[in-house]
Structures are given as C-alpha cells and as structure tokens.
Design a protein around this motif. Structure first.
Motif, PDB file in Angstrom:
ATOM      1  N   THR A  41      62.239 -35.547  87.730  1.00 24.70           N
ATOM      2  CA  THR A  41      61.569 -36.759  87.259  1.00 24.70           C
ATOM      3  C   THR A  41      62.463 -37.620  86.370  1.00 24.70           C
ATOM      4  O   THR A  41      62.201 -38.799  86.195  1.00 24.70           O
ATOM      5  CB  THR A  41      60.277 -36.412  86.493  1.00 24.70           C
ATOM      6  OG1 THR A  41      60.578 -35.435  85.502  1.00 24.70           O
ATOM      7  CG2 THR A  41      59.231 -35.868  87.442  1.00 24.70           C
ATOM      8  N   LYS A  42      63.509 -37.019  85.829  1.00 22.05           N
ATOM      9  CA  LYS A  42      64.395 -37.791  84.968  1.00 22.05           C
ATOM     10  C   LYS A  42      64.988 -38.980  85.721  1.00 22.05           C
ATOM     11  O   LYS A  42      64.923 -40.105  85.288  1.00 22.05           O
ATOM     12  CB  LYS A  42      65.503 -36.880  84.432  1.00 22.05           C
ATOM     13  CG  LYS A  42      66.090 -37.394  83.136  1.00 22.05           C
ATOM     14  CD  LYS A  42      66.907 -36.309  82.440  1.00 22.05           C
ATOM     15  CE  LYS A  42      66.026 -35.399  81.581  1.00 22.05           C
ATOM     16  NZ  LYS A  42      66.694 -34.141  81.264  1.00 22.05           N
ATOM     17  N   LYS A  43      65.543 -38.709  86.907  1.00 19.09           N
ATOM     18  CA  LYS A  43      66.261 -39.762  87.634  1.00 19.09           C
ATOM     19  C   LYS A  43      65.636 -40.093  88.992  1.00 19.09           C
ATOM     20  O   LYS A  43      66.124 -40.940  89.719  1.00 19.09           O
ATOM     21  CB  LYS A  43      67.709 -39.304  87.883  1.00 19.09           C
ATOM     22  CG  LYS A  43      68.504 -39.148  86.611  1.00 19.09           C
ATOM     23  CD  LYS A  43      69.589 -40.193  86.539  1.00 19.09           C
ATOM     24  CE  LYS A  43      70.197 -40.238  85.155  1.00 19.09           C
ATOM     25  NZ  LYS A  43      70.942 -41.465  84.964  1.00 19.09           N
ATOM     26  N   GLY A  44      64.620 -39.325  89.356  1.00 19.28           N
ATOM     27  CA  GLY A  44      64.006 -39.590  90.657  1.00 19.28           C
ATOM     28  C   GLY A  44      64.666 -38.837  91.789  1.00 19.28           C
ATOM     29  O   GLY A  44      64.235 -38.910  92.935  1.00 19.28           O
ATOM     30  N   ILE A  82      67.480 -42.832  91.439  1.00 17.44           N
ATOM     31  CA  ILE A  82      66.924 -43.929  92.222  1.00 17.44           C
ATOM     32  C   ILE A  82      67.144 -45.218  91.463  1.00 17.44           C
ATOM     33  O   ILE A  82      67.527 -45.192  90.285  1.00 17.44           O
ATOM     34  CB  ILE A  82      65.420 -43.708  92.487  1.00 17.44           C
ATOM     35  CG1 ILE A  82      64.678 -43.471  91.172  1.00 17.44           C
ATOM     36  CG2 ILE A  82      65.216 -42.558  93.449  1.00 17.44           C
ATOM     37  CD1 ILE A  82      63.182 -43.477  91.311  1.00 17.44           C
ATOM     38  N   LYS A  83      66.892 -46.369  92.100  1.00 21.27           N
ATOM     39  CA  LYS A  83      67.178 -47.649  91.454  1.00 21.27           C
ATOM     40  C   LYS A  83      66.281 -47.894  90.248  1.00 21.27           C
ATOM     41  O   LYS A  83      66.722 -48.310  89.206  1.00 21.27           O
ATOM     42  CB  LYS A  83      66.996 -48.782  92.474  1.00 21.27           C
ATOM     43  CG  LYS A  83      68.233 -48.942  93.343  1.00 21.27           C
ATOM     44  CD  LYS A  83      68.096 -50.166  94.256  1.00 21.27           C
ATOM     45  CE  LYS A  83      69.101 -50.092  95.385  1.00 21.27           C
ATOM     46  NZ  LYS A  83      68.513 -50.411  96.678  1.00 21.27           N
ATOM     47  N   ASP A  84      64.981 -47.618  90.445  1.00 16.93           N
ATOM     48  CA  ASP A  84      64.032 -48.002  89.409  1.00 16.93           C
ATOM     49  C   ASP A  84      63.398 -46.773  88.753  1.00 16.93           C
ATOM     50  O   ASP A  84      62.264 -46.428  89.034  1.00 16.93           O
ATOM     51  CB  ASP A  84      62.960 -48.903  90.050  1.00 16.93           C
ATOM     52  CG  ASP A  84      61.945 -49.385  89.034  1.00 16.93           C
ATOM     53  OD1 ASP A  84      62.222 -49.263  87.814  1.00 16.93           O
ATOM     54  OD2 ASP A  84      60.882 -49.859  89.449  1.00 16.93           O
ATOM     55  N   GLY A 109      60.190 -47.533  86.919  1.00 17.68           N
ATOM     56  CA  GLY A 109      59.035 -47.634  87.820  1.00 17.68           C
ATOM     57  C   GLY A 109      58.463 -46.268  88.113  1.00 17.68           C
ATOM     58  O   GLY A 109      57.248 -46.058  88.075  1.00 17.68           O
ATOM     59  N   LEU A 110      59.362 -45.320  88.410  1.00 21.52           N
ATOM     60  CA  LEU A 110      58.917 -43.952  88.722  1.00 21.52           C
ATOM     61  C   LEU A 110      58.139 -43.366  87.546  1.00 21.52           C
ATOM     62  O   LEU A 110      57.055 -42.809  87.720  1.00 21.52           O
ATOM     63  CB  LEU A 110      60.123 -43.061  89.042  1.00 21.52           C
ATOM     64  CG  LEU A 110      59.764 -41.583  89.230  1.00 21.52           C
ATOM     65  CD1 LEU A 110      59.012 -41.374  90.544  1.00 21.52           C
ATOM     66  CD2 LEU A 110      61.002 -40.706  89.190  1.00 21.52           C
ATOM     67  N   LEU A 145      54.293 -41.987  87.490  1.00 19.72           N
ATOM     68  CA  LEU A 145      53.907 -40.640  87.070  1.00 19.72           C
ATOM     69  C   LEU A 145      52.899 -40.692  85.918  1.00 19.72           C
ATOM     70  O   LEU A 145      51.955 -39.913  85.874  1.00 19.72           O
ATOM     71  CB  LEU A 145      55.140 -39.834  86.654  1.00 19.72           C
ATOM     72  CG  LEU A 145      56.077 -39.459  87.814  1.00 19.72           C
ATOM     73  CD1 LEU A 145      57.340 -38.798  87.272  1.00 19.72           C
ATOM     74  CD2 LEU A 145      55.374 -38.530  88.806  1.00 19.72           C
ATOM     75  N   LYS A 146      53.127 -41.661  85.015  1.00 20.47           N
ATOM     76  CA  LYS A 146      52.234 -41.784  83.872  1.00 20.47           C
ATOM     77  C   LYS A 146      50.832 -42.159  84.362  1.00 20.47           C
ATOM     78  O   LYS A 146      49.827 -41.587  83.938  1.00 20.47           O
ATOM     79  CB  LYS A 146      52.785 -42.855  82.921  1.00 20.47           C
ATOM     80  CG  LYS A 146      52.088 -42.874  81.588  1.00 20.47           C
ATOM     81  CD  LYS A 146      52.950 -43.588  80.528  1.00 20.47           C
ATOM     82  CE  LYS A 146      52.069 -44.088  79.399  1.00 20.47           C
ATOM     83  NZ  LYS A 146      51.717 -45.524  79.548  1.00 20.47           N
TER      84      LYS A 146
END
Ligand SMILES: Cc1cc2nc3c(=O)[nH]c(=O)nc-3n(C[C@H](O)[C@H](O)[C@H](O)COP(=O)(O)OP(=O)(O)OC[C@H]3O[C@@H](n4cnc5c(N)ncnc54)[C@H](O)[C@@H]3O)c2cc1C
Ligand code: SF4
Ligand code: SF4
Ligand code: SF4
Ligand code: SF4
Lengths: 428, 208
Positions: free
Chosen positions: B128-131, B182-184, B187-188, B192-193
């Motif tokens: 989840t840190k970077k996707g 990932i780019k965004d 956004g991810l 998740l939130k």
C-alpha cells in the motif's frame, strides 16, 4: 390397439407405479372410465423393487397384490404397458393426447411358460435389479409382473435369438413383426404419476461410487435382500462376493446439497433405518450397521421406528456428513473420512460395504414434459390453476413415502373426477 | 485491550454471532452452517489445526469470542477452496476464514507470532505504500521476520537465487532506495481510506 375407447369423460393416468395404480383404481371404482398407461412392461413401479416396506416391514408384494386384484377386477380401467405420452393439446375437460406404444413382440397368448427365455443366448443388464445382475433377451420383467407376459428385448430383434424364441413358443405368442404404434385419444383429465428415480450417485464425486466397488446405493441394497434378487437374498459385496456384515449407511447422498439436489428427499432416513434391520435380519448378532447423518428426519408416527432402531446396540449413529471415501486396496474395504460433529473428532473408518442413501428426483426431467405444467425448483409438479385438469400424483408431486404417495394420488383422483363430471354435465 | 475491541465488546455484549455478521467479511453466512462436517473433513489442514471451519462456526454461535479471535486456525487456511467446492450450503468458507483473521487483526487480538499474520501485514504495508509490491524490501523483511540471526542465515541460503534474479532483471537493487510505484499513490491512499470508512459505516449501520 385401435379399440381404445375414450371420451372427454375419460381420465388418463400416466405412470403405473403405486400412485398411478391407486389413482386409476379409485377413479374406476367411482364408475369413471380410466386409461392407465405405463412406460415399462409391467406395473408396480419402484415399490416392486423394494424388499420390505417401512414402517411395518411387510413385503411390498402384499400391498401390490391387493391393488392388482382391484385392477384386474375392474372393467373401467384399460391398461396399456410400454406406452408413453408424446403430445398433449386442448384444455381441461377436453384434451387430445397422442400415445406412443413400443413393441413388446409378445401378444396376449403368452402363458409365461418361459420356453423362449431358455433358448435365447443374449443377456443384458437387468434394469429391475439396477444393473446388479443380467437377464435374458426374452424375459419376464419380474416374478410379480403384471401383466404376466414375457418381453423380447428390442436388441435381439433381427438376430438368430429372435427366431429361436419364436420357434420355442408353443402358443403362437411371439410376433416379430410388431411395430411402434401411435394413437390419439380424447380425455377430460390427466393424472400425472410418473414417479421418481434415484439421483445419479456417479455425480457425488467424493464418494467414489464409480471407482470403489463396495460403495453401492440404497436402491441396490434393496435388491440384494430379495430372495429372487441377483444374490439370492445374500448381502454379498461386489468386489469379492464376500458376505458384508459391517455396513455403513451414508445419509443425504445427493440431497440437501446445493451442489446436487437442494431438497430433502424425505424418505431416505427411514429407508436407511429400515435397512439397518435388514443387516440384523441376515446376521443376527454378527450384523453391524453404522449410520452417518446430518440429522435424522423421521417424522410423527415414524419416530417410534427410529427409537426402536436407536435402542439396538449393534446400530451406531455418527453425526457427520462423510467428507470423502477411499479404498483399502488390500481388503477392498471402503474407508470413510470425516469429522464427527459431536466432539469434532476426525475419523477414518473402514466398513465391509457402504450404502449411499441416494436422493429422489422426478423421473421426468423438466424439459421433457410433453405438456406445459408448473414445475418447482426441484423439478416436481406444483399444484396450480394454470395446469388445467392435469394433476400430479405421488412422487411426481414430491418426494413421498408410499403412504403419503397413495393419499396424494387419491386426492388427485378426486380432482380429476370433478373435472370429468363437469364435462358430463353433472356438476359436482 | 485495544479501544476498538473494547467498543465492540460493549456494543454486542454476548451476541458474538451478531458481531461477526456485522463486522466480518461474508460473516452473515455463518448462521447458515448446518454443522454437517464436510468442510472440516475436506480441509487438507484438517489434522493439523486447532479448530476446523465447522468448529469455528459453532464456536461463533456459542459466543466463544475470545477463543475464536485469538485462535491461530483461520490464519492457517491456504485458500485451497476444497471446503467451498463441497459445502452443501455453499458457504464462502475460505472468505469467512480470511474475514475472521482480518477482523481479529484489526481488534489486536490475533496471535502475535502467527507467521501468516506477520507476512500478511508485511505484504500489506509494503504494497500500500507505493501501490506495487517491492519484492526486494518484502524479501528482506521476510528474512528478518523471525529475528536477525535467522534472517542472515536465510539470506545466505537464498543468495544464489537472489543473484540469478538480479541477472535476469527480475529484482533491481535500486528498489532499496524508494522503489517503483504507481503514478498516483495519493489517490490510492484516498481509495483505501474511503474503503475503510465504508466498511466501518456498514458495520455501524447493521442492526440484525
Ligand atoms: C431406498 C428406498 C427405499 C424405500 N423404502 C420405502 C419403504 O420402505 N416404505 C415406503 O413407504 N416408501 C419407501 N420408499 C419410497 C417409495 O419407493 C415411493 O414412495 C414410491 O415408489 C412412490 O410411488 P410412485 O408411484 O409415486 O412412483 P414410482 O414408483 O416411481 O412409479 C412411477 C411409475 O411411472 C412409470 N413412468 C415413469 N415415467 C413414465 C412416462 N414418461 N410415461 C409412462 N410411465 C412412466 C414408471 O415406470 C413407474 O412404473 C423408498 C424409496 C427408496 C429410495
Ligand atoms: S412368449 Fe411363448 S414361450 Fe415365451 S413365455 Fe410366453 S408363451 Fe412361453
Ligand atoms: S430424509 Fe434424511 S437422508 Fe434423506 S435427504 Fe432428508 S435428511 Fe437426508
Ligand atoms: S460444509 Fe458448510 S454446512 Fe457443512 S459444516 Fe462446513 S460450513 Fe457448515
Ligand atoms: S480453503 Fe482453507 S479452510 Fe477451506 S479447505 Fe482449504 S485450507 Fe481448509
């Protein structure tokens, strides 16, 4: 068969099992004209394949005999065997029905002397014994068969066996030229009593019916007990012909399961309880039965029967749906694997023979009905205004024991009588 | 006891089945179990774990909250799907097992040293840190999951495989410095939130 007389005051009964026979006889004894058709070569249905009836444990021959006597004695019923419905049109009080009759190759002259059978060589799986034994290409469907008339298997027609059979018959009863016949008749109401069939045990993959010789079905077990059956009434297991004395029964085999039949088949708990008494009947103290179950569904007065079986110390009950079966290669014993819900103990139990209490499903598949009727999720016919004067009786309406099937059939006969009375203008 | 755990205990009192129904993924299926035993008997892990699924479902209905949530059992499920394929009532057993594990983890009740739990948390944080999963960091973290000495030993054992992976460009040493993503990522994290919010709101809404 051109002499079938039928009018819109006639009731057609489809299926000559205990339900169809009952409906036909009840209506005929009320003075109605009835045509009873049966797909097979004799009447009696699945009941004629049972060794004994629960709850009283009498032989089905007795119940069938009474019905046969009533049937034979009644001039209002016309029985057509080897006959099916191929088409239905019209409406309540006036149906046009096309019947298809396949050739038996044996006519009314037959005295059931058996000479034809003796000279014929070809043998085929005996459907009456669920394929456990063979029968000749010229055969009497079973000892109790009504009509008591032989049949030539269509597979011997055109072979030397057929000629041999014809030559052996002293009564001019064999007619190799018989052809399929089609007749269209008019009837006022139809009672649909085509009954049930055992669920195909091959589909229950974890139980290995197709792979393990000593895993059989409950209907086959009934045949093993019959003194006229494939083993002469001995409980011999298929792998080595040894006597099976330690027998396991697996409940809900194919029923109450969204992978197979969703419904509870209602009779299989009682059937297995009954079959534990068979084991004791054959071997007295040496016979052992173990019933693996989710819960035992023996309702109302039948509960007494359950209590009696439960009190038998040679019968063990294990609350568990068996997860899978494999085979001990050396002995041929099936090994049952699962977890006992009472205590969550894991087991791997060996038995001499396993009997799957297979579920009941309707014998006519949903898309094979020659007429539009309302069919429920399980494939049984629902009572519905939209069915007009087509009434289900017995196991084509639900999974029922004989007692309830017969009650249900009588109710259907009453409904059909009301319709033909109306057609005759005698309201009521 | 975590505050979330405290809150749940107070909210559901003795009705653990209700709590599971409201809070656990696919938890509403638990009440459909007819205790036939097929899942327990079909599970390849059967003989090795404390409570097979059948038993867990009965324990939930019997209100054995503590025992269920601190059990190692649901963490052992390998997702083989044997049980789902055979359950006569079509319970999504595998998913319920994972749902229970997840819920126990959120409440802080799951067994601390259960290896699957540790790995699952490492993987989740890594992902989840970077996707994207950072294989190098994840691998290293895994090596050291059971302590420093164990980690060095494992790393040495796996040296050859690691080198081969470098050679074939399946593993980049640059991953140690930040790593690809990932780019965004913002956004991810927002997604998740939001997902967590919905989950909590659903549990709140439930009043079966
Ligand atoms: C293992 C086992 C043991 C059982 N033991 C008992 C017991 O001890 N006591 C008890 O009360 N019940 C018992 N039953 C239940 C019993 O078998 C049924 O209640 C009974 O057979 C119902 O009779 P039926 O006439 O409705 O159906 P069936 O017996 O199935 O008869 C239907 C008839 O219709 C015919 N047919 C089928 N399709 C067509 C067609 N398209 N056209 C024309 N004819 C057709 C068939 O050939 C058959 O003759 C047992 C069942 C099982 C599975
Ligand atoms: S067909 Fe002829 S030979 Fe065969 S049983 Fe009937 S009477 Fe006997
Ligand atoms: S009657 Fe008994 S064995 Fe048959 S489906 Fe119902 S519960 Fe199962
Ligand atoms: S197989 Fe399904 S119904 Fe049977 S015990 Fe397991 S979860 Fe319950
Ligand atoms: S999916 Fe999990 S619980 Fe189900 S049988 Fe496989 S290991 Fe056991």
């Amino acid at each position: 068969m051109a002499d079938i007389i039928a009018t819109n005051e006639t009731i057609l009964v489809v299926g000559g099992g205990i339900s169809g026979m009952t409906a036909a006889i009840e209506a005929a004894e009320c003075g109605k004209q009835v045509i009873l058709i049966e797909k097979g070569p004799s009447v009696g249905g699945r009941v004629s394949q049972l060794y004994k009836y629960f709850p009283k444990l009498c032989h089905p021959t007795c119940g069938l005999e009474i019905n046969l006597r009533r049937l034979k004695g009644n001039k209002n019923v016309r029985l057509l065997t080897m006959t099916e419905v191929s088409e239905v049109s019209g409406e309540a009080g006036n149906y046009s029905v096309t019947l298809k009759t396949t050739p038996r190759y044996v006519n009314e002259n037959c005295t059931a002397c058996g000479a034809c059978s003796e000279v014929v060589d070809a043998e085929f799986d005996d459907a009456y014994n669920y394929g456990l034994g063979k029968r000749k290409g010229a055969y009497l469907p079973n000892k109790m068969a009504y009509p008591q008339r032989y049949v030539l298997d269509p597979q011997i027609i055109g072979t030397p066996d057929a000629t041999k059979a014809k030559e052996a018959c002293k009564y001019d009863a064999i007619d190799l030229e018989m052809q399929e016949e089609s007749n269209t008749i008019t009837v006022g109401a139809i009672i649909w009593a085509t009954g049930w069939q055992p669920y195909d045990a091959n589909k229950i993959q974890p139980y290995g019916y197709d792979r393990i010789a000593n895993v059989i079905t409950s209907v086959e077990f009934e045949r093993l007990m019959d003194p006229h059956g494939p083993t002469g009434g001995k409980l011999l297991r298929p792998s080595d012909g040894k006597e099976a004395k330690d027998i396991a029964f697996i409940q809900c085999a194919g029923s109450r399961d969204r992978n197979y039949l969703k419904h509870c088949s209602r009779i299989c708990c009682m059937a297995s309880l009954k079959q534990t008494t068979y084991v004791r009947e054959r071997y007295a103290d040496e016979g052992k039965a173990t019933v693996y179950y989710i819960d035992i569904r023996a309702i109302d007065r039948i509960d007494d029967f359950y209590q009696k079986v439960k009190a038998d110390e040679n019968v063990t009950f294990i609350k568990s749906k068996v997860a899978r079966i494999d085979e001990d290669k050396a002995s041929g014993n099936p090994i049952l694997h699962g977890v006992n819900t009472e205590g969550y103990h894991r087991y791997a139990n060996q038995h001499d023979l396993v009997v799957l209490a297979v579920g009941m499903e309707p014998s006519v598949a949903q898309d094979e009905f020659p007429v539009k009727v309302t069919i429920n999720e399980e494939g049984f016919i629902e009572q519905d205004e939209a069915n007009g004067a087509i009434f289900a009786a017995g196991c084509s309406a639900d999974a029922l024991d004989v007692n309830r099937a017969v009650q249900n059939a009588t109710a259907s006969a009453l409904r059909a009588i009301q319709v033909v009375n109306r057609a005759a203008g005698m309201e009521g | 006891m975590s505050t979330m755990n405290q809150a749940k205990v107070e909210k559901y009192r003795n009705d653990f089945l209700k709590e599971v129904t409201a809070n656990v993924e696919e938890g509403e299926w638990v009440k459909m179990c007819m205790q036939c035993g097929v899942c327990a008997g079909s599970c390849p892990f059967g003989p090795y774990w404390e409570h097979p699924p059948q038993e867990i479902f009965m324990m939930i209905r019997a209100g054995k909250r503590e025992e269920v949530l601190t059990s190692t059992s649901m963490w052992m499920c390998t997702s083989c799907y044997n049980c789902i394929a055979r359950c006569p009532r079509e319970l999504p057993i595998t998913h319920i097992m994972h749902g229970l594990a997840h819920y126990a983890d959120r409440l802080g009740l799951a067994p601390k040293n259960q290896p699957t739990r540790k790995f699952a948390n490492l993987f989740w944080n890594n992902l989840t840190k970077k996707g994207r999963a950072n294989e190098l960091k994840l691998g290293i973290a895994l090596y050291f999951m059971n302590g420093f000495i164990e980690g060095i030993k494992t790393a040495l054992k796996m040296q050859k495989m690691g080198l081969n992976m470098f050679k074939t460009k399946r593993l980049s040493p640059m991953e140690l410095l930040g790593g690809h993503g990932i780019k965004d990522t913002g956004g991810l994290h927002a997604i998740l939130k939001k997902a967590r919010e919905i989950e909590l709101a659903n549990a709140e809404k439930f009043n079966g």
